[in-house]
Design an enzyme around this catalytic site. Structure first.
Site, mmCIF file in Angstrom:
data_model
loop_
_atom_site.group_PDB
_atom_site.id
_atom_site.type_symbol
_atom_site.label_atom_id
_atom_site.label_comp_id
_atom_site.label_asym_id
_atom_site.label_seq_id
_atom_site.Cartn_x
_atom_site.Cartn_y
_atom_site.Cartn_z
ATOM 1 N N LYS A 129 0.866 -1.160 -0.082
ATOM 2 C CA LYS A 129 0.012 0.040 0.120
ATOM 3 C C LYS A 129 1.000 1.176 0.058
ATOM 4 C CE LYS A 129 -3.962 -1.962 0.516
ATOM 5 N NZ LYS A 129 -3.808 -3.340 0.753
ATOM 6 N N LYS A 164 -9.019 1.975 3.593
ATOM 7 C CA LYS A 164 -8.536 0.559 3.628
ATOM 8 C C LYS A 164 -7.437 0.401 4.478
ATOM 9 C CE LYS A 164 -5.892 1.518 -0.861
ATOM 10 N NZ LYS A 164 -5.965 1.254 -2.200
ATOM 11 N N ARG A 214 -4.547 -4.577 -13.421
ATOM 12 C CA ARG A 214 -3.043 -5.061 -12.666
ATOM 13 C C ARG A 214 -2.140 -5.221 -13.975
ATOM 14 N NH1 ARG A 214 -1.710 -8.654 -9.041
ATOM 15 N NH2 ARG A 214 -2.674 -7.154 -7.860
ATOM 16 N N ARG A 229 -9.924 -5.999 -13.569
ATOM 17 C CA ARG A 229 -10.760 -6.602 -12.653
ATOM 18 C C ARG A 229 -11.850 -5.673 -12.514
ATOM 19 N NH1 ARG A 229 -6.000 -7.204 -8.600
ATOM 20 N NH2 ARG A 229 -5.590 -5.022 -9.685
ATOM 21 N N ARG A 237 -15.357 -3.105 -5.188
ATOM 22 C CA ARG A 237 -13.977 -3.549 -5.093
ATOM 23 C C ARG A 237 -13.891 -4.597 -6.571
ATOM 24 N NH1 ARG A 237 -14.109 -6.989 0.111
ATOM 25 N NH2 ARG A 237 -16.161 -7.556 -0.774
ATOM 26 N N ASP A 277 -1.234 -1.797 -9.973
ATOM 27 C CA ASP A 277 -2.599 -1.689 -9.796
ATOM 28 C C ASP A 277 -2.947 -0.058 -10.231
ATOM 29 O OD1 ASP A 277 -2.939 -4.137 -9.074
ATOM 30 O OD2 ASP A 277 -3.545 -3.847 -6.891
ATOM 31 N N GLU A 285 -1.802 0.965 -6.133
ATOM 32 C CA GLU A 285 -1.020 -0.175 -5.186
ATOM 33 C C GLU A 285 0.199 -0.545 -6.149
ATOM 34 O OE1 GLU A 285 -3.000 -3.158 -3.062
ATOM 35 O OE2 GLU A 285 -4.395 -2.041 -2.467
ATOM 36 N N ASN A 287 2.131 -4.197 -6.085
ATOM 37 C CA ASN A 287 2.170 -5.598 -5.670
ATOM 38 C C ASN A 287 3.671 -5.955 -5.764
ATOM 39 O OD1 ASN A 287 -0.779 -6.477 -4.823
ATOM 40 N ND2 ASN A 287 -0.792 -4.983 -6.483
#
Length: 319
Positions: A129, A164, A214, A229, A237, A277, A285, A287
């Site tokens: 994050k 979040k 992604r 997504r 979400r 992301d 984000e 990852n």
């Protein structure tokens, strides 16, 4: 050549969508011997090296929904991590204390000669994050705080926000609060626990209806397709784990701009594989622990992400 995957239990893999499985399958096709262990199998004792009881794995050639016999154990023994040619850290989040301790053992194994991907130190230095804070030019208005007053002030300014936890995964613990501020107090209490936990707050991005993309970056180079997504059924979400629908799409010019600015820099720090992301034109984000979506991109767009990854790993090893 031996490759060790430090991962979740093999019995838990959903091979029809598991990215670690696709890595294993590609490595096996190239002649690598597959080994597997879990983080709790790592150990060190004075006078020795960081070691683990490693399962020797043979793929059966079967995969898909409901398939459980996709691998066979052909034995196990305790080996030093430095004795294998490559170690791939693929344990899923959460990045909790035990994950943290595992990175220290893996870093010690590196000192002893192990080649670990992604770099254990880089995993610690880039929390998923908070890693975006290094690249403010690409992110939406964002606040990181424990203060309820700061969160309320941010909501008053932005009017529509996402809150979040910093240790969430798969969309867990994500809340949207609109202009009316409904339930903001209860959500703050839930997430920051009376100031005990830090919360990330971001302006809501309406582009989420078109998908949370992604973008996979391997050794500094982006895969040419993202997996968008898309939230389903009124969800905010898009995460696949939260019921989002994954749709492979070619990268946009903005996607490539973000990947070009971030990918090579993080690759130099030892992050062979990252997942960016992106919602609309904004990075949300980075990852680094076990980025996924290999299988969906391959199945829908025909691009073999696992082959790109194993080639990059072999390149790092000088093969």
């Amino acid at each position: 050549m031996n490759i060790l995957f430090v991962a979740d239990p093999l019995d838990s893999f959903k091979t029809y969508k598991d990215s670690t499985f696709t890595m294993m399958r590609e490595a096996a096709a190239r002649g690598w011997n597959l080994l597997a262990c879990q983080p709790q199998d790592l150990h060190w004792q004075r006078g020795g090296q960081v070691s683990a009881r490693m399962r020797q794995v043979r793929l059966t050639g079967r995969s898909g929904k409901g398939v459980t016999d996709w691998f066979e154990d052909t034995g196990s023994d305790v080996r030093a991590l430095a004795s294998v040619d490559a170690v791939v850290m693929r344990k899923d989040p959460p990045f909790d204390s035990e994950y943290f301790y595992a990175t220290h053992l893996l870093e010690r194994a590196e000192v002893e000669g192990a080649r670990v991907f992604n770099s254990p130190r880089a995993l610690r230095d880039h929390p998923e994050k908070l890693a975006i804070l290094e690249f403010p030019e690409f992110i939406a208005p964002t606040l990181v705080t424990r203060s309820e007053a700061d969160i309320r002030a941010f909501h008053a300014e932005q009017r529509d926000i996402i809150l979040k936890p910093l240790d969430g995964m798969g969309g867990m613990g994500i809340f949207r609060v609109r202009d009316d501020g409904l339930n903001l107090g209860a959500i703050i209490e839930t997430l920051n626990r009376d100031g005990a936990q830090t919360v990330m707050v971001q302006r809501y991005l309406p582009e989420i209806v078109d998908g949370d993309k992604r973008v996979l970056v391997i050794d500094g180079e982006p895969v040419p397709f993202s997996l968008a997504r898309i939230p389903q059924g009124g969800e905010v979400r898009g995460n696949l784990a939260a019921g989002g629908k994954g749709v492979a799409r070619p990268l946009t010019e903005r996607d490539r701009e973000i990947a070009a600015a971030i990918g090579p820099k993080l690759a130099e720090r030892g992050l062979l594989l990252i997942g960016l992301d992106i919602i609309g034109t904004h990075l949300t984000e980075i990852n680094v622990t076990s980025p996924t979506c290999f299988r969906e991109i391959h199945d829908q767009a025909g691009f073999d992400v696992a082959a790109r990854f194993i080639s990059a790993l072999e390149g790092r090893l000088g093969r």
